[in-house]
Design a protein around this motif. Structure first.
Motif, PDB file in Angstrom:
ATOM      1  N   TRP A  78       0.838  -1.200   0.000  1.00 20.31           N
ATOM      2  CA  TRP A  78       0.000   0.000   0.000  1.00 20.31           C
ATOM      3  C   TRP A  78       0.869   1.244   0.000  1.00 20.31           C
ATOM      4  CZ3 TRP A  78      -4.692  -1.509  -1.064  1.00 20.31           C
ATOM      5  CH2 TRP A  78      -5.173  -2.721  -0.570  1.00 20.31           C
ATOM      6  N   TYR A  83      -1.948   1.825  -4.110  1.00 18.10           N
ATOM      7  CA  TYR A  83      -1.253   0.557  -3.915  1.00 18.10           C
ATOM      8  C   TYR A  83      -0.231   0.331  -5.029  1.00 18.10           C
ATOM      9  CZ  TYR A  83      -4.443  -1.095  -7.576  1.00 18.10           C
ATOM     10  OH  TYR A  83      -5.136  -1.249  -8.752  1.00 18.10           O
ATOM     11  N   GLY A 190      -8.514   3.005  -3.685  1.00 23.91           N
ATOM     12  CA  GLY A 190      -8.678   2.524  -2.323  1.00 23.91           C
ATOM     13  C   GLY A 190      -7.358   2.096  -1.719  1.00 23.91           C
ATOM     14  N   THR A 191      -7.269   2.176  -0.403  1.00 21.05           N
ATOM     15  CA  THR A 191      -6.035   1.797   0.302  1.00 21.05           C
ATOM     16  C   THR A 191      -6.246   0.602   1.213  1.00 21.05           C
ATOM     17  OG1 THR A 191      -6.546   3.438   2.013  1.00 21.05           O
ATOM     18  CG2 THR A 191      -5.089   4.136   0.202  1.00 21.05           C
ATOM     19  N   THR A 192      -7.376  -0.072   1.070  1.00 19.02           N
ATOM     20  CA  THR A 192      -7.638  -1.315   1.794  1.00 19.02           C
ATOM     21  C   THR A 192      -8.291  -2.302   0.831  1.00 19.02           C
ATOM     22  OG1 THR A 192      -9.881  -0.732   2.519  1.00 19.02           O
ATOM     23  CG2 THR A 192      -8.052  -0.001   3.919  1.00 19.02           C
ATOM     24  N   THR A 193      -8.345  -3.557   1.249  1.00 23.32           N
ATOM     25  CA  THR A 193      -8.943  -4.580   0.391  1.00 23.32           C
ATOM     26  C   THR A 193     -10.444  -4.369   0.216  1.00 23.32           C
ATOM     27  OG1 THR A 193      -9.226  -6.013   2.328  1.00 23.32           O
ATOM     28  CG2 THR A 193      -7.215  -6.300   1.021  1.00 23.32           C
ATOM     29  N   LYS A 194     -11.063  -3.577   1.092  1.00 25.62           N
ATOM     30  CA  LYS A 194     -12.507  -3.341   0.985  1.00 25.62           C
ATOM     31  C   LYS A 194     -12.825  -2.124   0.119  1.00 25.62           C
ATOM     32  CE  LYS A 194     -13.708  -5.506   5.405  1.00 25.62           C
ATOM     33  NZ  LYS A 194     -14.364  -5.329   6.729  1.00 25.62           N
ATOM     34  N   THR A 195     -11.910  -1.147   0.043  1.00 32.25           N
ATOM     35  CA  THR A 195     -12.186   0.068  -0.730  1.00 32.25           C
ATOM     36  C   THR A 195     -11.582   0.035  -2.126  1.00 32.25           C
ATOM     37  OG1 THR A 195     -10.231   1.152   0.224  1.00 32.25           O
ATOM     38  CG2 THR A 195     -12.332   1.467   1.360  1.00 32.25           C
ATOM     39  N   HIS A 237      -1.711  -8.949  -0.998  1.00 33.45           N
ATOM     40  CA  HIS A 237      -2.899  -8.540  -0.253  1.00 33.45           C
ATOM     41  C   HIS A 237      -4.174  -8.934  -0.998  1.00 33.45           C
ATOM     42  CE1 HIS A 237      -0.243  -6.448   2.403  1.00 33.45           C
ATOM     43  NE2 HIS A 237       0.113  -5.548   1.499  1.00 33.45           N
TER      44      HIS A 237
END
Length: 438
Positions: A78, A83, A190-195, A237
């Protein structure tokens, strides 16, 4: 008298109505054909493409039923606004490869992402980056296209499996070079796996059309990477894959078999063939020459001739299907491997040139050919020279299907000849310009 007048009147009305009907029918057909001739060319092609998509377009290859190019997108780390991903292209096709000027991989961003940098590749266009004042992204296009770097690129721009000019070898011919990869830093995502959202509408050009890519699929188990010494494993990730399949119909639908197009070079991609003037006007001709008929063996000479003045064929290959390949005894000047598309049955051969000797098929001219001889052992229960049995069932050059003569065009020869040597040549011309629309 009145009765005769009535009959004459009825006959006159009958002929009048018949004339009106015939004229209206003629007029309708005339308008229809004019519309068909001048206005419906694109609709006709769309209809033909629709029919092809719902029948057989060549996307399924019976000699390589599981062949495809798989794109793998691994999110490795990230960054503050996005990412870093490692993007890899795996060529799982047994004999279809990508030659210069190489592959182009494209997609459409789901949000307003930008590419900060690419390691081991580069975007073909930067796009409009006027909103950025300090650090300018590598590409701001909504639909970027990435190409490979050329051999000899600066060391600080290289990475593993890059810098081959977009060349991607086939799996059976050169498995070590059947993979390419680059690293891309993505911002404003996004900066997470959900966003994080996956790109859509992937395209693969090689370098022209032909490949159709499906939607990106997220894998439940991300890719695991092993360090060179094998002592540690790291995990991505997120991982998603895209599968791209090849259709010869799509690859050739923009080409024309006629002399004007190949001589004028009218091609959007700059890939138009400039071919030698021949009866077939195709860039490649394959001669399958039944050269000798011995008591226990028979010999074939294969000659591949390049009639294209504008193109060398690097890492060329030839696929031939014949039932006697299970009894191939020797081969000269070519490499050989059995494909076995039907499991244990060995009736399909992949032939290609020897590195630094004849793996380049040069442009049209005195040196624009390669040739080899194959020696087969006879099976008395199946061998015959009748009805074209001695010639291949299918022939592919560089992954494209060739046009073979119809069954009644093959020579009929006696099964047991008094002479030990015979000579029969049957040309197999490449489908590429002979019949692009089936």
């Amino acid at each position: 008298m009145n009765h005769l007048r009535a009959i004459c009147l009825l006959e006159s009305l009958y002929f009048l109505f018949f004339f009106i009907y015939a004229f209206s029918t003629f007029l309708w057909f005339t308008v229809f054909f004019i519309h068909l001739l001048f206005f419906s060319e694109s609709k006709m092609f769309e209809m033909k493409a629709f029919m092809c998509r719902h029948k057989e377009c060549g996307a399924y290859d019976p000699l390589d039923p599981t062949g495809n190019i798989t794109i793998r997108w691994d999110v490795r780390s990230w960054v503050p606004d996005g990412y870093v991903a490692e993007v890899s292209l795996f060529n799982y096709q047994q004999y279809r490869h990508i030659q210069p000027p190489g592959w182009k991989l494209g997609w459409v961003w789901s949000k307003k992402e930008v590419i900060w940098y690419v390691q081991g590749g580069q975007a073909t266009e930067q796009g409009d980056c006027s909103k950025f004042k300090e650090i300018i992204p590598h590409s701001c296009k909504v639909n970027p296209e990435i190409v490979d770097l050329l051999p000899g690129a600066p060391y600080n721009r290289q990475r593993a499996n890059c810098c081959k000019g977009g060349v991607l070898s086939s799996l059976a011919q050169d498995p070590a070079n059947a993979v390419a990869s680059f690293e891309v830093s993505v911002g404003r995502s996004g900066t997470t796996t959900k966003t994080l959202e996956l790109p859509v509408n992937f395209t693969l050009k090689a370098p022209g059309p032909g490949y159709t890519c499906g939607p990106a699929t997220k894998l439940d188990e991300p890719t695991k990477f092993t360090t060179p010494d094998g002592s540690r494993k790291s995990q991505a990730h997120m991982t998603w894959t895209v599968t791209c399949t090849y259709s010869q119909f799509l690859a050739l639908r923009g080409n024309s078999p006629y002399l004007g197009s190949v001589m004028n070079g009218q091609d959007k991609n700059g890939l138009a063939s400039l071919v030698q003037c021949t009866t077939h006007m195709c860039p490649i001709r394959v001669h399958w020459h039944v050269k000798a008929n011995y008591k226990e063996y028979w010999r074939v000479k294969i000659t591949v001739t390049n009639f294209n003045y504008g193109m060398n064929y690097s890492q060329w290959n030839l696929v031939a299907q014949h039932p006697n390949f299970n009894s191939l005894t020797s081969i000269t000047s070519f490499n050989y491997t059995a494909l076995n598309p039907y499991g244990l049955m060995n009736d399909t051969a992949l032939l290609w040139g020897i590195r630094h000797y004849n793996d380049y098929l040069l442009t049209a001219g005195p040196d624009g050919y390669v040739q080899s001889e194959l020696l087969f052992r006879k099976d008395p229960s199946t061998f015959t020279l009748r009805a074209g049995w001695a010639f291949p069932r299918r022939v592919y050059f560089n992954g494209d299907k060739c046009v073979t003569p119809p069954p009644d065009a093959y020579p009929w020869l006696p099964n047991a000849s008094t002479k030990s040597t015979i000579s029969v040549i049957v040309p197999l011309v490449l489908w590429m310009l002979a019949n692009p629309y089936f």
